[in-house]
Design a protein around this motif. Structure first.
Motif, PDB file in Angstrom:
ATOM      1  N   ASP A 241       2.171   6.553  13.677  1.00  0.00           N
ATOM      2  CA  ASP A 241       2.057   6.545  15.132  1.00  0.00           C
ATOM      3  C   ASP A 241       1.826   7.964  15.618  1.00  0.00           C
ATOM      4  OD1 ASP A 241       2.019   5.686  17.704  1.00  0.00           O
ATOM      5  OD2 ASP A 241       4.133   5.152  17.839  1.00  0.00           O
ATOM      6  N   VAL A 242       1.306   8.068  16.834  1.00  0.00           N
ATOM      7  CA  VAL A 242       1.192   9.359  17.509  1.00  0.00           C
ATOM      8  C   VAL A 242       2.590   9.760  17.975  1.00  0.00           C
ATOM      9  CG1 VAL A 242       0.139  10.580  19.443  1.00  0.00           C
ATOM     10  CG2 VAL A 242      -1.131   8.777  18.264  1.00  0.00           C
ATOM     11  N   PRO A 243       3.008  11.009  17.804  1.00  0.00           N
ATOM     12  CA  PRO A 243       4.361  11.391  18.217  1.00  0.00           C
ATOM     13  C   PRO A 243       4.616  11.123  19.697  1.00  0.00           C
ATOM     14  CG  PRO A 243       3.377  13.118  16.860  1.00  0.00           C
ATOM     15  CD  PRO A 243       2.287  12.129  17.152  1.00  0.00           C
ATOM     16  N   ILE A 244       5.824  10.658  19.991  1.00  0.00           N
ATOM     17  CA  ILE A 244       6.243  10.485  21.378  1.00  0.00           C
ATOM     18  C   ILE A 244       6.468  11.843  22.017  1.00  0.00           C
ATOM     19  CG2 ILE A 244       8.030   9.517  22.880  1.00  0.00           C
ATOM     20  CD1 ILE A 244       8.498   7.387  20.724  1.00  0.00           C
ATOM     21  N   PHE A 245       7.117  12.747  21.281  1.00  0.00           N
ATOM     22  CA  PHE A 245       7.247  14.130  21.729  1.00  0.00           C
ATOM     23  C   PHE A 245       7.537  15.003  20.521  1.00  0.00           C
ATOM     24  CE2 PHE A 245      11.711  12.917  21.785  1.00  0.00           C
ATOM     25  CZ  PHE A 245      12.373  14.062  21.358  1.00  0.00           C
ATOM     26  N   THR A 246       7.270  16.305  20.667  1.00  0.00           N
ATOM     27  CA  THR A 246       7.547  17.282  19.620  1.00  0.00           C
ATOM     28  C   THR A 246       8.299  18.447  20.250  1.00  0.00           C
ATOM     29  OG1 THR A 246       5.493  18.522  19.936  1.00  0.00           O
ATOM     30  CG2 THR A 246       5.428  16.649  18.400  1.00  0.00           C
ATOM     31  N   GLU A 247       9.080  19.142  19.442  1.00  0.00           N
ATOM     32  CA  GLU A 247       9.879  20.261  19.949  1.00  0.00           C
ATOM     33  C   GLU A 247      10.122  21.248  18.822  1.00  0.00           C
ATOM     34  OE1 GLU A 247      12.005  22.316  22.966  1.00  0.00           O
ATOM     35  OE2 GLU A 247      10.863  20.441  23.136  1.00  0.00           O
ATOM     36  N   TYR A 248      10.105  22.536  19.163  1.00  0.00           N
ATOM     37  CA  TYR A 248      10.488  23.566  18.203  1.00  0.00           C
ATOM     38  C   TYR A 248      11.909  24.016  18.520  1.00  0.00           C
ATOM     39  CZ  TYR A 248      10.802  27.995  15.725  1.00  0.00           C
ATOM     40  OH  TYR A 248      11.210  29.027  14.917  1.00  0.00           O
ATOM     41  N   ASP A 249      12.802  23.906  17.540  1.00  0.00           N
ATOM     42  CA  ASP A 249      14.189  24.309  17.692  1.00  0.00           C
ATOM     43  C   ASP A 249      14.348  25.707  17.107  1.00  0.00           C
ATOM     44  OD1 ASP A 249      16.894  24.656  17.817  1.00  0.00           O
ATOM     45  OD2 ASP A 249      17.436  22.875  16.677  1.00  0.00           O
ATOM     46  N   ASN A 250      14.368  26.700  17.982  1.00  0.00           N
ATOM     47  CA  ASN A 250      14.413  28.082  17.526  1.00  0.00           C
ATOM     48  C   ASN A 250      15.729  28.409  16.830  1.00  0.00           C
ATOM     49  OD1 ASN A 250      13.262  30.848  17.503  1.00  0.00           O
ATOM     50  ND2 ASN A 250      15.012  31.305  18.822  1.00  0.00           N
ATOM     51  N   SER A 251      16.826  27.762  17.237  1.00  0.00           N
ATOM     52  CA  SER A 251      18.130  28.065  16.647  1.00  0.00           C
ATOM     53  C   SER A 251      18.235  27.586  15.205  1.00  0.00           C
ATOM     54  CB  SER A 251      19.250  27.448  17.482  1.00  0.00           C
ATOM     55  OG  SER A 251      19.182  26.024  17.461  1.00  0.00           O
ATOM     56  N   ARG A 252      17.467  26.563  14.831  1.00  0.00           N
ATOM     57  CA  ARG A 252      17.480  26.053  13.458  1.00  0.00           C
ATOM     58  C   ARG A 252      16.192  26.375  12.709  1.00  0.00           C
ATOM     59  NH1 ARG A 252      20.036  22.371  16.741  1.00  0.00           N
ATOM     60  NH2 ARG A 252      22.166  21.852  16.112  1.00  0.00           N
ATOM     61  N   LYS A 253      15.221  26.997  13.410  1.00  0.00           N
ATOM     62  CA  LYS A 253      13.930  27.334  12.824  1.00  0.00           C
ATOM     63  C   LYS A 253      13.268  26.088  12.234  1.00  0.00           C
ATOM     64  CE  LYS A 253      14.764  31.595  13.862  1.00  0.00           C
ATOM     65  NZ  LYS A 253      14.113  32.191  15.054  1.00  0.00           N
ATOM     66  N   CYS A 254      13.274  25.018  13.021  1.00  0.00           N
ATOM     67  CA  CYS A 254      12.723  23.735  12.565  1.00  0.00           C
ATOM     68  C   CYS A 254      11.933  23.086  13.695  1.00  0.00           C
ATOM     69  CB  CYS A 254      13.840  22.782  12.129  1.00  0.00           C
ATOM     70  SG  CYS A 254      14.644  23.212  10.590  1.00  0.00           S
ATOM     71  N   TYR A 255      11.060  22.178  13.304  1.00  0.00           N
ATOM     72  CA  TYR A 255      10.296  21.374  14.256  1.00  0.00           C
ATOM     73  C   TYR A 255      10.872  19.960  14.280  1.00  0.00           C
ATOM     74  CZ  TYR A 255       6.894  25.135  13.679  1.00  0.00           C
ATOM     75  OH  TYR A 255       6.285  26.362  13.613  1.00  0.00           O
ATOM     76  N   LEU A 256      10.911  19.383  15.454  1.00  0.00           N
ATOM     77  CA  LEU A 256      11.364  18.013  15.633  1.00  0.00           C
ATOM     78  C   LEU A 256      10.176  17.153  16.025  1.00  0.00           C
ATOM     79  CD1 LEU A 256      13.453  15.739  16.025  1.00  0.00           C
ATOM     80  CD2 LEU A 256      13.892  16.653  18.323  1.00  0.00           C
ATOM     81  N   LEU A 257       9.935  16.092  15.241  1.00  0.00           N
ATOM     82  CA  LEU A 257       8.876  15.127  15.533  1.00  0.00           C
ATOM     83  C   LEU A 257       9.521  13.786  15.814  1.00  0.00           C
ATOM     84  CD1 LEU A 257       6.479  15.971  12.537  1.00  0.00           C
ATOM     85  CD2 LEU A 257       6.594  17.109  14.764  1.00  0.00           C
ATOM     86  N   ALA A 258       9.293  13.235  16.991  1.00  0.00           N
ATOM     87  CA  ALA A 258       9.843  11.932  17.357  1.00  0.00           C
ATOM     88  C   ALA A 258       8.707  10.939  17.488  1.00  0.00           C
ATOM     89  CB  ALA A 258      10.624  12.024  18.664  1.00  0.00           C
ATOM     90  N   GLY A 259       8.789   9.851  16.748  1.00  0.00           N
ATOM     91  CA  GLY A 259       7.752   8.817  16.792  1.00  0.00           C
ATOM     92  C   GLY A 259       8.308   7.509  16.300  1.00  0.00           C
ATOM     93  N   SER A 260       7.518   6.460  16.381  1.00  0.00           N
ATOM     94  CA  SER A 260       7.982   5.139  15.946  1.00  0.00           C
ATOM     95  C   SER A 260       8.014   5.003  14.435  1.00  0.00           C
ATOM     96  CB  SER A 260       7.094   4.047  16.549  1.00  0.00           C
ATOM     97  OG  SER A 260       5.772   4.143  16.047  1.00  0.00           O
ATOM     98  N   SER A 261       7.622   6.055  13.714  1.00  0.00           N
ATOM     99  CA  SER A 261       7.759   6.093  12.264  1.00  0.00           C
ATOM    100  C   SER A 261       8.155   7.503  11.867  1.00  0.00           C
ATOM    101  CB  SER A 261       6.445   5.707  11.569  1.00  0.00           C
ATOM    102  OG  SER A 261       5.501   6.770  11.675  1.00  0.00           O
ATOM    103  N   VAL A 262       8.637   7.665  10.655  1.00  0.00           N
ATOM    104  CA  VAL A 262       8.894   9.007  10.144  1.00  0.00           C
ATOM    105  C   VAL A 262       7.553   9.618   9.732  1.00  0.00           C
ATOM    106  CG1 VAL A 262      11.220   8.433   9.366  1.00  0.00           C
ATOM    107  CG2 VAL A 262       9.296   8.125   7.814  1.00  0.00           C
ATOM    108  N   TYR A 263       7.541  10.940   9.622  1.00  0.00           N
ATOM    109  CA  TYR A 263       6.318  11.650   9.235  1.00  0.00           C
ATOM    110  C   TYR A 263       6.560  12.274   7.856  1.00  0.00           C
ATOM    111  CZ  TYR A 263       4.885  10.774  13.971  1.00  0.00           C
ATOM    112  OH  TYR A 263       4.542  10.133  15.149  1.00  0.00           O
ATOM    113  N   ARG A 264       5.890  11.706   6.871  1.00  0.00           N
ATOM    114  CA  ARG A 264       6.127  12.066   5.474  1.00  0.00           C
ATOM    115  C   ARG A 264       5.175  13.178   5.042  1.00  0.00           C
ATOM    116  NH1 ARG A 264       2.637   7.789   5.631  1.00  0.00           N
ATOM    117  NH2 ARG A 264       0.870   7.881   4.182  1.00  0.00           N
TER     118      ARG A 264
END
Length: 634
Positions: A241-264
């Protein structure tokens, strides 16, 4: 991994509904006709779009909003980038053509590639990333006045499949400045695979799709260049699926991808598609043969009702169960029920709860249980009378985990205590139907529903509210964080995400029964800290009221201040925005406001955003023919 467990102290079981808070339409809403009009006409080509593509295009926000700034931009139907500036005190926006994108070219190809809608995001108030929907990305410097300067031109190509392949159309979701020398943009595109396989998916009979998420790295400061350069891809993930939203978490140095499936990761195989077993295949009936006899649904394991100071809980048991086989233990917060009997009825499980957490506290000294065999019936009633610790507090469920993933079954309250007698009758009919094969569907324990939803609930409609989402965490280098399994968090049902322009930070309103619970991502103490989400506010009955909004196009929130449901507005009368205020625990009523976005001539709503002024939040709505500005809404 992180979970979305609500804080019961922030829930409001006494909530009764919303009261209308009138906002003057004339004072709050200003309309401006558009000289440069956007469009939502899809240039999809000859091959059909998948359901996921259609859904993502419907919810695509055509308006890019700068955080904490009155600047926004959109791309019009002639591929011009229009900068809208509302930073002046007159509240009258200025419209400036700052750039013109190249016109699309329909080149013949073995596989019909779908162009995307043009998209844009702000890096800061003076820098914007613009994607033309055909595979090119332009970085624009936005001056206070005049046209933009081109800081860079780039092109996305998937050379892993075919060397020197055509550009890949993509959408840009977010951009983050990692350091003084680098910025990372997250893009998404449809994955077509090899040409032969892609050609086979163009038929409606076999039409599936997958989507890639790309992390594109750009060096700072930008070096002005007008020739298309290849995009530097840092990592790439694939999902369904196309991500519902994405976010960069600077405190954890990670990207968050939210969608109806995981992104492998690309080297991981796709999850297997579901194939029905032979027992699940529907047979073809012979002449005069009836195959539509349904197995009756199993009634819930218990029924319950409540008053202002007590909860009554009833379990049906075989009438031959001796009292000595029933073990009930009560504590202030938990309930234990164990039943052992030799006269067990097949398909009717016996209750077994071991120190199960109750929804709220009880008084053990005045709580008790009774066992009524009723020998003339096949089933008797084990009835628990629980006195509440806090009177006038309405329980939403019996058990704290009811309705949560992996928790107890969600059993609706039976408001009328006289319905408790139906327990025996329902179970006797249920067991008789299993033996006779009769269709007894519709049986259950009680017909009651919570007071707010009585006579209004539609389970099929209510269950479709929101979007099921899984959270995938990706490290800066594209790897899997040490605290992550790599397969995403457990699913949740998202009702709302941050309104663009309301500021950085990840938060979302998650469906919890008929409520909406606002969860915000906590800032990490260290880079390796596990992501945690804190329940910070509750929008009571939000899921219930959103279920009635069938023309909703966007649902956003601004912190705990308000949740907003925007109608599409494609009909002649135009669309509304419904504003639901957040309430405090214990509030029986909360405020709701309604404002008209479209006036019948504005056209469909294409995008929304917000920015904050000294007087409050201003909402900007981009329609096909008008820009609608709502001043100081909350």
């Amino acid at each position: 991994m992180s979970s979305f467990t609500p804080n019961h102290a922030l829930l409001n079981p006494k909530f009764e509904g919303y009261k209308l808070e009138v906002i003057s339409q004339e004072d709050a809403v200003t309309r401006f006709g558009l000289e440069y009009r956007p469009t939502q006409v899809a240039n999809s080509g000859r091959s059909p779009l998948s359901f996921k593509e259609v859904q993502s295009r419907i919810t695509h926000n055509h308006l890019a909003m700068a955080n904490d700034n009155g600047r926004c931009l959109y791309i019009d139907s002639e591929h011009r980038v229009i900068l809208v500036d509302l930073t002046n005190d007159s509240h009258r926006p200025s419209f400036t053509v700052v750039y013109e994108l190249p016109a699309p070219i329909n080149a013949p190809a073995a596989v019909q590639v779908h162009r995307e809608y043009p998209s844009a995001v702000f890096l800061d108030a003076s820098t914007a990333f613009v994607a033309d929907g055909q595979g090119a990305l332009y970085i624009l410097g936005l001056p206070a006045e005049g046209v933009a300067t081109t800081l860079g031109c780039f092109e996305l190509s998937d050379n892993t499949q075919t060397p020197h392949s055509a550009p890949t159309p993509f959408r840009i979701h977010s951009v983050a400045k990692l350091s003084d020398s680098a910025a990372i943009a997250l893009l998404s595109s449809r994955f077509y695979g090899d040409p032969e396989a892609a050609a086979r998916t163009q038929s409606m009979a076999n039409h599936t799709s997958e989507f890639d998420v790309w992390a594109a790295r750009f060096s700072l400061p930008f070096s002005s260049q007008n020739d298309l350069a290849p995009i530097d891809i840092l990592w790439r993930r694939r999902g369904q699926d196309v991500p519902i939203f994405t976010e960069y978490d600077n405190s954890r140095k990670c990207y968050l991808l939210a969608g109806s499936s995981v992104y492998r990761e690309l080297n991981q195989s796709a999850p297997p598609s579901y194939e029905p077993s032979p027992d699940e295949m529907a047979p073809i009936p012979r002449l005069d043969e009836k195959l539509d006899v349904e197995t009756p649904p199993r009634p819930p394991q218990y029924s319950w009702t409540q008053t202002s100071d007590s909860v009554t809980l009833a379990f049906p048991l075989p009438a031959t169960t001796p009292t000595s086989s029933i073990k009930v233990t009560l504590s202030q917060k938990t309930l234990t029920v164990h039943v052992q009997t030799t006269s067990h009825v097949e398909d009717v499980p016996l209750p077994r709860y071991s120190a199960q957490q109750l929804w709220d506290g009880i008084q053990t000294s005045t709580s008790f249980w009774t066992w009524d065999r009723e020998g003339e019936h096949s089933f008797g009633l084990l009835t628990l009378h629980l006195d509440k610790q806090r009177e006038d507090t309405r329980w939403m469920h019996v058990f704290a985990s009811a309705g949560t993933p992996g928790g107890e079954e969600e059993v609706p309250e039976t408001l009328d205590p006289s319905e408790l007698y139906l327990i025996r009758e329902s179970l006797e009919k249920y067991t008789a139907a299993l033996q006779s094969g009769e269709d007894m569907s519709g049986l259950g324990l009680g017909r009651g529903v919570p007071a707010l939803a009585q006579g209004e609930m539609d389970e099929e409609v209510d269950s479709s509210v929101g979007r099921v989402a899984f959270l995938t965490w990706v490290g800066e280098d594209g790897g899997i964080p040490v605290w992550s399994s790599g397969f995403g968090d457990s699913g949740c049902n998202i009702l709302s995400i941050n309104l663009p322009g309301s500021g950085p930070g990840a938060s979302m309103i998650v469906k919890n029964g008929i409520d909406g619970t606002l969860f915000a991502l906590d800032e990490a103490d260290t880079v390796g800290s596990l992501p945690t989400w804190t329940h910070s506010a509750t929008f009571s009955a939000l899921a219930f009221v959103l279920a009635s909004k069938r023309d909703t196009r966007f649902t956003y929130h601004v912190s705990s201040k308000a949740a907003l449901a925007f109608e599409n507005g494609s009909r002649d009368r135009g669309g509304n925005v419904y504003i639901y205020r957040g309430g405090r625990p214990g509030q029986i009523w909360a405020n709701q406001s309604v404002l008209k976005v479209g006036d019948g001539s504005a056209g469909s709503l294409l995008g929304v955003g917000t920015f904050k002024t000294a007087q409050g939040h201003t909402i900007v709505c981009l329609c096909e023919n008008e820009l609608v500005v709502m001043h100081n809404i909350f």
